[in-house]
Design a protein around this motif. Sequence first.
Motif, short mmCIF file in Angstrom:
data_model
loop_
_atom_site.label_atom_id
_atom_site.label_comp_id
_atom_site.label_asym_id
_atom_site.label_seq_id
_atom_site.Cartn_x
_atom_site.Cartn_y
_atom_site.Cartn_z
N GLN A 113 0.80 -1.22 0.00
CA GLN A 113 0.00 0.00 0.00
C GLN A 113 0.84 1.28 0.00
O GLN A 113 0.31 2.37 -0.13
N THR A 114 2.17 1.16 0.16
CA THR A 114 3.04 2.33 0.14
C THR A 114 2.98 2.96 -1.25
O THR A 114 2.99 2.26 -2.25
N GLU A 115 2.94 4.29 -1.27
CA GLU A 115 2.87 5.02 -2.53
C GLU A 115 4.07 5.96 -2.64
O GLU A 115 4.50 6.53 -1.65
N PHE A 116 4.57 6.12 -3.89
CA PHE A 116 5.73 6.97 -4.15
C PHE A 116 5.38 8.07 -5.15
O PHE A 116 4.54 7.88 -6.02
N HIS A 117 6.08 9.20 -5.02
CA HIS A 117 6.01 10.26 -6.04
C HIS A 117 6.86 9.81 -7.22
O HIS A 117 7.65 8.86 -7.11
N LEU A 118 6.76 10.52 -8.33
CA LEU A 118 7.54 10.17 -9.53
C LEU A 118 9.05 10.24 -9.29
O LEU A 118 9.81 9.51 -9.92
N ASP A 119 9.49 11.13 -8.38
CA ASP A 119 10.92 11.25 -8.10
C ASP A 119 11.44 10.18 -7.13
O ASP A 119 12.61 10.18 -6.76
N GLY A 120 10.57 9.27 -6.70
CA GLY A 120 10.99 8.18 -5.83
C GLY A 120 10.84 8.46 -4.35
O GLY A 120 11.10 7.59 -3.53
N THR A 121 10.42 9.68 -3.98
CA THR A 121 10.19 9.99 -2.57
C THR A 121 8.82 9.45 -2.16
O THR A 121 7.96 9.19 -2.99
N LEU A 122 8.66 9.30 -0.86
CA LEU A 122 7.41 8.74 -0.35
C LEU A 122 6.24 9.69 -0.50
O LEU A 122 6.34 10.88 -0.20
N LYS A 123 5.14 9.16 -0.93
CA LYS A 123 3.87 9.88 -0.97
C LYS A 123 3.04 9.43 0.23
O LYS A 123 2.44 10.22 0.93
N LYS A 124 3.04 8.11 0.47
CA LYS A 124 2.31 7.52 1.59
C LYS A 124 3.09 6.31 2.07
O LYS A 124 3.31 5.37 1.31
N LEU A 125 3.52 6.36 3.32
CA LEU A 125 4.27 5.26 3.92
C LEU A 125 3.32 4.33 4.66
O LEU A 125 2.54 4.77 5.50
#
Length: 184
Positions: A113-125
């Motif tokens: 369920q973890t989500e990332f931004h396009l640059d590889g940083t976390l959107k949702k941990l």
Amino acid sequence: MNYFILSQDDRISNAVEPIGLSQVIKKELLTVERMEELEDIDRQFPVLNKNDNDYIDYIAKPIALLADPVKQLVEKYEPRLPFKPIILMEQAKLKQVLYWLIIPPQVACLSAQTEFHLDGTLKKLVIDEALAAPYTIFKIEGIKEDYLIVNIELAESILRRAFRGIRLLKVQTEGTWSETFSHE
């Protein structure tokens, strides 16, 4: 089980700031496998000159450092966790304060369920509780962010003491939502 990101309380404006630490101690050395390479480094570092440095109990940047009382508490939960002593020096006041460099395990515990931004940083941990369960304190493998994670038992123990400069941010596990808790 609940997990929390251990972070520095950014509301303390005069928190002590080590100088040159990240140039000497590279983050890639902060693993159990490369720990021996830290033996030859200088362990004394100056701090940024301020009128009144506040030697808080947790320094997050540039590298996580624990004050001695926090280190002693963490050792009660994880007695085999590697630590390295670091001395912060305030030369103008002839002051030296002991801190501890912590070398926690890197744990592959990201939930699907973890989500990332396009640059590889976390959107949702989101942490997979089953993978994180054996650990009291750890860093998360596979993310760009340098989060130090503690389980609820250690988090509650930290909150019961009069530590300064520590914040705990609840991490989502499958089915829970984040909340922020502070401790000054």
